[in-house]
Structures are given as structure tokens and as C-alpha cells.
Scaffold this active site. Structure first.
Site, PDB file in Angstrom:
ATOM      1  N   HIS A 105      68.376  -3.141  -8.445  1.00  0.00           N
ATOM      2  CA  HIS A 105      66.996  -2.859  -8.034  1.00  0.00           C
ATOM      3  C   HIS A 105      65.956  -3.304  -9.069  1.00  0.00           C
ATOM      4  CE1 HIS A 105      68.369  -1.094  -4.447  1.00  0.00           C
ATOM      5  NE2 HIS A 105      68.516   0.160  -4.832  1.00  0.00           N
ATOM      6  N   HIS A 175      62.877   1.176   0.183  1.00  0.00           N
ATOM      7  CA  HIS A 175      64.075   2.030   0.067  1.00  0.00           C
ATOM      8  C   HIS A 175      63.837   3.403   0.692  1.00  0.00           C
ATOM      9  CE1 HIS A 175      67.749   3.658  -1.720  1.00  0.00           C
ATOM     10  NE2 HIS A 175      68.028   2.456  -2.211  1.00  0.00           N
ATOM     11  N   GLU A 312      67.666  -1.120   4.547  1.00  0.00           N
ATOM     12  CA  GLU A 312      66.910  -1.941   3.605  1.00  0.00           C
ATOM     13  C   GLU A 312      67.007  -3.410   4.024  1.00  0.00           C
ATOM     14  OE1 GLU A 312      68.276  -0.712  -0.487  1.00  0.00           O
ATOM     15  OE2 GLU A 312      69.408   0.684   0.770  1.00  0.00           O
TER      16      GLU A 312
END
Length: 347
Positions: A105, A175, A312
Site C-alpha cells: 500500500h 480501501h 478494491e
């Protein structure tokens, strides 16, 4: 420009604002920390407003809990194996912030941990931006990102736009953790999921794709028909066992670059259905397998394992390291321009 309210203050004194969008019976709250969706209210089958997003009432748990609730994620969402990639013959080392060996991420200070700037806002839309300098978290190029949230009476649209002055990699997503029965209603195992995808990307024990693009046929990964999330989640299938449930990238049918339906979900308790459309080549379906120990959520809700699910929209995980995956390379002078739509109705 619509007026925000102060949601909290960062340790360095930076203000974190909250913007509320409203359209008909739908409303959503967005905070500038992480550009995060904090709440999304939609009507159930009786017309009652239901908040279908996990989130927090104060800033502090967003800073400390590390689960990216509702956040915008980049420069590369999901994982990059070995915390490095090669582009134009040059290898770029990244933060190994996942199990000490992989990159997750966007790194130690990904976009989910940054305070975004509100460039414009109205009753139904807000545009957030940030600048990511050359070398930040190891990525090449000065990247400028703009994300616009737009609410209508039936849907929430997220449009991602990014440009860079050097060739780089780019993979932006949101997210959000959904619970269509209500954020405080417990596990989502009795809710229905449908992924409009014939294929998925198997992963190793660290959730790094092996490079294979496999058929879902004959496996618990076959979610092409509406299926209870809990129906197969604990089956003795290696991909599920090593991830503690669903936490994989699917390859939605249809042409990437075109806005197409990729997933549907439904709660029989509330009657709320959600359809997801995307222009991106992949989608990560994650069932909140690691939410145990999460701080108390909105209204003191005791969020726990599998209390929410994520869809996502994305390029495939580790795509910079797999030539057979759709390319996430963003060339200098070109634009990353992708859209995700979350459409709601009740029955």
C-alpha cells in the site's frame, strides 16, 4: 466551495477536515486524512438510512490502527514482492513494510497516511489532491494525484487522475470496508457476493501473486453466481487457508479501460444491493480476515474479524514484476485516468 467541519488535528498541527456529500437519500462523509470515506448512508428496503461503511468517530484510530479504513491508497496499492521493481532497466528498492520482505500500500508513508488537499467541493462532489515527490518511498518521478468523489441519488463515483514527470508505476484504489447490513451489525458471512470474473491470480503464503492467471472453475474462488461470503471461506483450499479467507485479486470479464460491471453484493437483512463498476483490470476481494483487535468503531461498534469486505479496484498486485500482467507503468506525459462506481438499491 462547500464548507467542511474540523474532524481532528494531526500531531504536527495540520487540520483534518470532513466533507459531507448529499444527493437524495444518499450521503457520505469524507475526511482529508487518507482521503478516506468515513461513512456512507444508503436507504434499506424500508427507507431507513443505513451506514454501510466501517469507520471511526475520531481521528486517532485512523492514525494508529493501520487497516486503511476507507482510504485512498498509492502510489502502488496492494503488494509488490521483494519490495522492489525494475523499470527502464533501473531497479527501485521500496520499503519492506509487509512481513519485512514485501511492499504494501505505498510504503511506510503511503497516500492512506497523508493529509490530502481539498481543491474544490460542492453539495455532491469533492476533489482531493496531493503531490508525491520524486523518490518518495522509493518511487521515481514527481506524481500529482487528483481524486474526485461524486454522489448521486443512486451511486458513489470515484475518479482517479494522476500524472508524472518521469516514467513510474501507479496503482490507485480505495480501501473501503463494506457491511451492507450496517457497519455495526457483525460479520458479513451471511451477505452475498458475486464477482463477474472467470479468472483470478493465485498467490503465495505472503499474498504475492505467483504469476499464474488461473480459472476459477471448480474452486471456491468461483463466485460468478451470487454466493454467501461464508459458504466456502473456511474450506480446505490452499489459497483460502493461507490467507485466512478471501484476500485475492480477480480478473473481471470485459475490456479494461471500459467502465463495466465487475461485482455485486447483497444483504438479505437490510435488502441493500451494491453493484461495482470499474475501468481497471483487477479487483481485490478481501473479507476483513485480520480485523481482530481493531479499535472500537463508530458509535462504539466492536469491529472484529470479517465484519466488513473490500472490493478494491486495481491493477494486479505485484504487476511491475510480471510481464504477463496488465502494465501499471505510467509514462511521463501520460495520465492515469480510471473510475470506480458503487451503485446502490434496495429490495
Amino acid at each position: 466551495m462547500a464548507s467542511p467541519i474540523l474532524f481532528g488535528t494531526m500531531p504536527d498541527g495540520t487540520a483534518v477536515d470532513q466533507y459531507t456529500l448529499r444527493a437524495g437519500a444518499l450521503s457520505c462523509d469524507i475526511i482529508t486524512f487518507g482521503g478516506s470515506l468515513r461513512a456512507l448512508h444508503v436507504p434499506d428496503r424500508t427507507g431507513k438510512s443505513v451506514d454501510v461503511l466501517l469507520g471511526f468517530d475520531t481521528l486517532e484510530p485512523y492514525l494508529t490502527h493501520g487497516k486503511s479504513f476507507g482510504a485512498l491508497v498509492g502510489r502502488f496499492a496492494n503488494r509488490i514482492g521483494g519490495a522492489k521493481f525494475t523499470l527502464n532497466g533501473e531497479t527501485y528498492p521500496l520499503a519492506a513494510n509487509d512481513h519485512g520482505v514485501n511492499h504494501l500500500h505505498g510504503g511506510s508513508l503511503g497516500y492512506n497516511k497523508r493529509v490530502w488537499t481539498a481543491e474544490s467541493s460542492s453539495d455532491t462532489a469533492v476533489t482531493l489532491s496531493l503531490s508525491s515527490p520524486d523518490g518518495e518511498e522509493g518511487y521515481p518521478g514527481n506524481l500529482t494525484v487528483r481524486v474526485t468523489y461524486t454522489l448521486t441519488e443512486t451511486e458513489l463515483t470515484i475518479r482517479y487522475h494522476a500524472e508524472c514527470d518521469r516514467d513510474t508505476v501507479c496503482n490507485l484504489t480505495n480501501h473501503a470496508y463494506f457491511n451492507l447490513s450496517s457497519h455495526d451489525s457483525g460479520p458479513v458471512l451471511d451477505q452475498t457476493i458475486q464477482l463477474l470474473a472467470d479468472r483470478y491470480t493465485p498467490a503465495d503464503s505472503f499474498s504475492i501473486p505467483t504469476g499464474e492467471i488461473a480459472s476459477v472453475e471448480g474452486t471456491p474462488m468461483d463466485l460468478r453466481q451470487p454466493t454467501l461470503i461464508g459458504a466456502h471461506i473456511d474450506e480446505a483450499f490452499s489459497q483460502l487457508a493461507q490467507a485466512g479467507g478471501y484476500d485475492h485479486n480477480w480478473v473481471p470479464n470485459g475490456e479494461p479501460g471500459t467502465l463495466r460491471p465487475i461485482a455485486k453484493a447483497f444483504s438479505s437483512a437490510s435488502g441493500i444491493s451494491m453493484e461495482v463498476l470499474s475501468t481497471l483490470p483487477g479487483v481485490q476481494f478481501y473479507t476483513g480476515n485480520y480485523l481482530s483487535g481493531c479499535p472500537a468503531g463508530k458509535g462504539g461498534a466492536a469491529y472484529d474479524k470479517r465484519w466488513g469486505f473490500c472490493l478494491e479496484t486495481q491493477f494486479f498486485p505485484d504487476s511491475p514484476n510480471h510481464a504477463n500482467f496488465p502494465s501499471c507503468t505510467l509514462r511521463a506525459g501520460e495520465a492515469f485516468d480510471h473510475t470506480a462506481v458503487f451503485r446502490f438499491f434496495a429490495k
